[in-house]
Write an enzyme that holds these catalytic residues in place. Structure first.
Site, short mmCIF file in Angstrom:
data_model
loop_
_atom_site.label_atom_id
_atom_site.label_comp_id
_atom_site.label_asym_id
_atom_site.label_seq_id
_atom_site.Cartn_x
_atom_site.Cartn_y
_atom_site.Cartn_z
N GLN A 347 0.88 -1.16 0.00
CA GLN A 347 0.00 0.00 0.00
C GLN A 347 0.92 1.21 0.00
OE1 GLN A 347 -3.77 -0.99 1.46
NE2 GLN A 347 -3.86 0.18 -0.42
N THR A 515 -0.67 -2.76 7.41
CA THR A 515 -0.53 -4.22 7.49
C THR A 515 -0.98 -4.89 6.20
OG1 THR A 515 -0.74 -4.11 9.87
CG2 THR A 515 -1.27 -6.21 8.91
N HIS A 516 -1.34 -4.08 5.19
CA HIS A 516 -1.98 -4.61 3.99
C HIS A 516 -1.00 -5.25 3.02
CE1 HIS A 516 -4.95 -1.15 5.05
NE2 HIS A 516 -5.00 -2.14 5.90
N ASN A 517 -0.56 -6.44 3.35
CA ASN A 517 0.28 -7.24 2.45
C ASN A 517 -0.64 -8.05 1.54
OD1 ASN A 517 3.29 -7.31 3.67
ND2 ASN A 517 1.79 -7.17 5.32
#
Lengths: 589, 256
Positions: A347, A515-517
């Site tokens: 992101q 945390t947007h993997n």
């Protein structure tokens, strides 16, 4: 020697959001389901109660709810020419562990992706021409459309009780909502949260510049709610302890508050905690999964046979388990061949600060993780990219999730980094500063990928996952453009100073961004460029479904959880109504 | 058996309330009549005005010309309360002010006793009385002999909650030990059980709508045993009773 257990119908590897949702309906349909969870059981009562849960040092800084990196971590490097090193502390992003997974400690921002996001490459090439895209970008279509996912978005939001204001109901633009959103069948289940002062300042400024502000959809609820499973939730009290914490008020949607009460009372479901899955075992053809090997908390190894195996761990762990199990061909960045590990994305964020004089009191401690006002005027493909040399976009919003004393101490440039000068500046600015969030898309590129680390191993002797990532040029240009728009809004908000530049390289995993993997086991219609088909079913091993943000071919502007909820129900629908009736590949190769 | 014991104590409480009510009614026909005729506050709170606890003390002791009776009639000079009336000591000035404003509306916070009293108080009066009581008080209510099972249930609800009933721990909002989270959230430690019981019942039955959103939801999930248990538990708390310093504006809440 592993003890072989009695076969069951379904195993979920991970009992977080996706695992709990799938297990609940599959167990309800009569199947024997075992949930394997590497972490511990925890529930709102007693585990999330205060004052313990408001221990900022323990939970926010020392990450008590996150994966224990002494046992399991990832290695990281920016480019494939470097040697990756282990991330020995969880800092840049926050993978969860334990029942409920990362949805226990999320902020509750609950978006839908837009129609163009699901046909990204087609739409970009159609609108801007084939030569517009940087050649190193490997973006692609999802193989599923927004219209197909709409009922599943709806179901997920009504399970969460999401608080928001529709902007587009069946094509009719709704005043007060996001006019850019894709059409939805009906309103949100609960009205938006109250608008705090910092968000009202943003709304006023955004309106003055001709933008379209709307309240952020939040799964911290504005009012008490009972979801379709009969599970009751409470209203948020704005305590300001969402991300990194469990909610003690039953007010934040998580497996604990939306689905576990229904799941746990079904005798068809068995939860096994502290069970570390080591491998999914295939038969001699390599085309059928037969069992899952795992080790329990006492170090005993088991083999659990099952007919259907659901990988429902955090996105990175889904990819790692596929690589460890030999499911799908690993991606090779030199040739571009292979699919597992391909199209890892993140992101692209930035965050200007608006500093006010001392007459403007923000009271940041009265907060919820998803409370705020934003604009989507610069999200995704909502503006013409023709004049610019990039695709993608960001939403811009005033979303202040907390005023917690250890984490929230904004100071203007030139402030000493320690000592009396720093303390004075923190005291001066703590209550007089607004953070603007700029949350943007992440294009997949050939250079960013996941594979197994050649050197470092976990506590069970298995290779760690290696992340190779840096921001593509496209995203750096996108961030520069949208961040400038955010700064302009900040100036219109009437502060004394607006400070904060766009995202720059290199990506630094020791500074928290999101945390947007996503990606690594992406979905699609072509087995050469996707690891799973449009139903999240492994192309190579059809009795394995991989349900996670690992399926995103690239990451869109918005927070990914709403889309993951929709994909989970989409996959559930395919499993229940198609796969179980005739087990096998749902899409012919 | 337990239900009957509770209904006995509720009955006792109602009788005591009625006795206090009739005492007030006998002594203060004039103030009640005046209160009914009272218009909106004649002296709106002056912007920037510093609340005057000495004026508050006068109201507490003598009432007001507009017809409010002396507060000490029920709450005592130090805000210790009687059981029929709540203990005011330990609550923040802001909390007490908000309650008095809420009491101006019988649909927001219904009370035969307090609705006319609050209506007869001006905004300045309210600020002054609140400033006075926020710094008073010494005595704690008697420790009653609630049975062990009830106290255990009360402690569980207060400190841990109940997952099956979707009840968060009371102390999540009311502070560790029920000491309150000033200035917004009241202290429960050392409060009279009949008062806590009556408020939870009022929220449960939809009669009281003031206060934080969750209280109506929470109270509806409590049965009579839960209410009696949590009320008995908080009444007997001694070590977490809040300090007066917590009520001074700008002073962080004290924890013990």
């Amino acid at each position: 020697m592993a003890e072989r257990l009695r076969p069951v119908d379904v195993v979920t590897i991970g009992v977080g959001m996706t695992g709990a949702i799938l297990a609940k309906d599959l167990a309800a349909s009569g199947l024997k389901v075992v949930g394997l969870e590497r972490g511990a059981m925890r529930d709102t009562v007693p585990d999330f109660q205060s004052p313990g849960m408001h221990d900022e040092l323990r939970f926010a800084i020392r990450k008590a709810l996150m994966v224990d990196t002494a046992r399991e971590a990832m290695t990281f490097r920016n480019t494939s020419g470097e040697t990756a090193l282990p991330l020995r502390r969880i800092q840049g992003f926050l993978p969860g562990t334990g029942v409920g997974g990362a949805m226990v400690h999320w902020n509750g921002q609950t978006y839908r992706f837009q129609e163009a996001d699901f046909v990204y490459r087609s739409r970009m090439e159609q609108r801007y021409g084939k030569n517009f895209l940087d050649p190193d970008l490997s973006i692609q279509d999802w193989g599923v459309t927004y219209a197909e996912l709409e009922p599943h978005y709806d179901r997920f939001e009504y399970m969460c009780g999401t608080s928001g204001k529709a902007g587009n109901i069946k094509g009719q633009i709704q005043p007060g909502g996001n006019p850019f959103e894709a059409p939805r069948a009906r309103e949100y289940p609960t009205p938006p949260m109250k608008e705090p002062y910092f968000a009202a300042l943003f709304r006023k400024a955004a309106n003055s510049l001709g933008y379209h502000p709307f309240p952020q959809p939040s799964s911290n609820l504005s009012q008490p709610y009972v979801n379709p499973e009969g599970v009751a939730m409470n209203a948020c009290v704005f305590c300001g302890f969402c991300e990194r914490f469990g909610c003690e008020h039953f007010a934040k949607a998580s497996p604990q508050t939306m689905v576990l009460p229904a799941l746990m009372k079904n005798p068809n479901f068995e939860l096994r905690t502290n069970c570390q899955v080591l491998k999914v075992n295939l038969d001699s053809t390599g085309r059928k999964a037969v069992s899952v090997s795992y080790m329990d908390g006492a170090g005993r190894e088991f083999e659990q046979p099952a007919e259907l195996i659901l990988m429902t761990a955090f996105s990175l762990n889904n990819v790692r388990l596929m690589l460890l199990s030999g499911i799908g061909k690993p991606y090779d960045p030199r040739t571009g061949d292979g699919v597992v590990g391909r199209n890892y994305a993140y992101q692209t964020t930035s965050g200007p600060l608006v500093f006010y004089d001392e007459s403007v009191n923000i009271n940041p401690f009265m907060a919820s993780g998803a409370n705020g006002t934003m604009i989507a005027d610069f999200s995704g493909d909502n503006f013409d990219h023709g004049p610019f040399k990039f695709i993608g976009g960001s939403y811009i919003g005033a979303i202040m999730t907390n005023g917690r004393p250890i984490e929230w101490h904004p100071t203007p440039p030139g402030t000493p980094t320690w000592g009396q000068g720093w303390k004075d500046a923190v005291r001066r600015h703590y209550n007089h500063t607004v953070a603007i969030g700029v949350h943007g898309s992440s294009t997949a590129s050939r250079a960013n990928y996941l594979d197994l680390d050649p050197t470092y191993k976990d506590a069970w002797g298995l290779p760690l996952l290696r992340i190779t990532f840096d921001f593509p040029d496209n995203d750096i240009r996108m961030s520069a453009y949208v961040n400038q728009k955010a700064v302009e809004i900040g100036r219109a908000m009437g502060g004394q100073a607006v400070v904060g530049g766009p995202r720059t390289r290199p990506y630094n995993p020791t500074i928290y961004q999101t945390t947007h993997n996503t990606g690594g086991a992406v979905m699609g219609n072509d087995p050469k460029t996707s690891a799973v088909n449009r139903y999240l079913q492994s192309w190579d091993v059809p009795n394995v479904f991989v349900v996670g943000a690992s399926a995103y071919p690239q990451n869109a502007t918005y927070n990914p959880t709403g889309t993951l909820g929709a994909l989970t129900y989409w996959a559930l629908d395919a499993i229940q109504n198609r796969y179980l009736k005739s087990p096998g590949a749902l899409v012919p190769t | 058996m337990k239900t009957r014991a509770i209904s006995r104590s509720s009955t006792r409480w109602i009788i005591r309330s009625l006795m206090v009510l009739s005492a007030i009614a006998g002594a203060g026909l004039t103030w009640q009549a005046a209160a009914q005729n009272a218009t909106q506050p004649t002296a709106p709170q002056t912007a920037g005005r510093v609340p005057d606890p000495r004026h508050g003390a006068t109201i507490v002791q003598n009432g007001t010309d507009a017809g409010a009776p002396p507060c000490q009639t029920c709450h005592g000079p130090a805000g210790d309360g009687t059981g029929a009336s709540p203990r005011l000591f330990g609550q923040s000035r802001e909390y007490l002010m908000r309650q008095l404003h809420d009491f101006k509306s019988a649909t927001v916070r219904p009370s035969d006793v307090m609705n006319p009293v609050a209506t007869a108080l001006s905004d300045d009066d309210i600020a002054d009385v609140a400033a006075y009581y926020a710094t008073r008080g010494e005595a704690l209510p008697p420790v009653t002999r609630a049975d062990t099972a009830s106290l255990t249930r009360g402690r569980t609800l207060a400190t841990v909650g109940d997952n099956a009933k979707v009840l968060p721990a009371c102390n999540n909002c009311h502070g560790p030990g029920g000491a309150g989270e000033p200035p917004q959230l009241p202290a429960l430690a050392g409060q009279f059980a009949p008062y806590i019981t009556a408020q939870l019942q009022a929220w449960r039955d939809g009669k009281r709508t003031s206060g934080a959103i969750p209280m109506g939801t929470i109270a509806k999930r409590l049965d009579d045993r839960d209410i009696a248990a949590v009320a008995a538990y908080y009444q007997q708390i001694r070590d977490a009773a809040p300090a007066t310093a917590a009520q001074q504006p700008g002073t962080p809440p004290q924890r013990r």
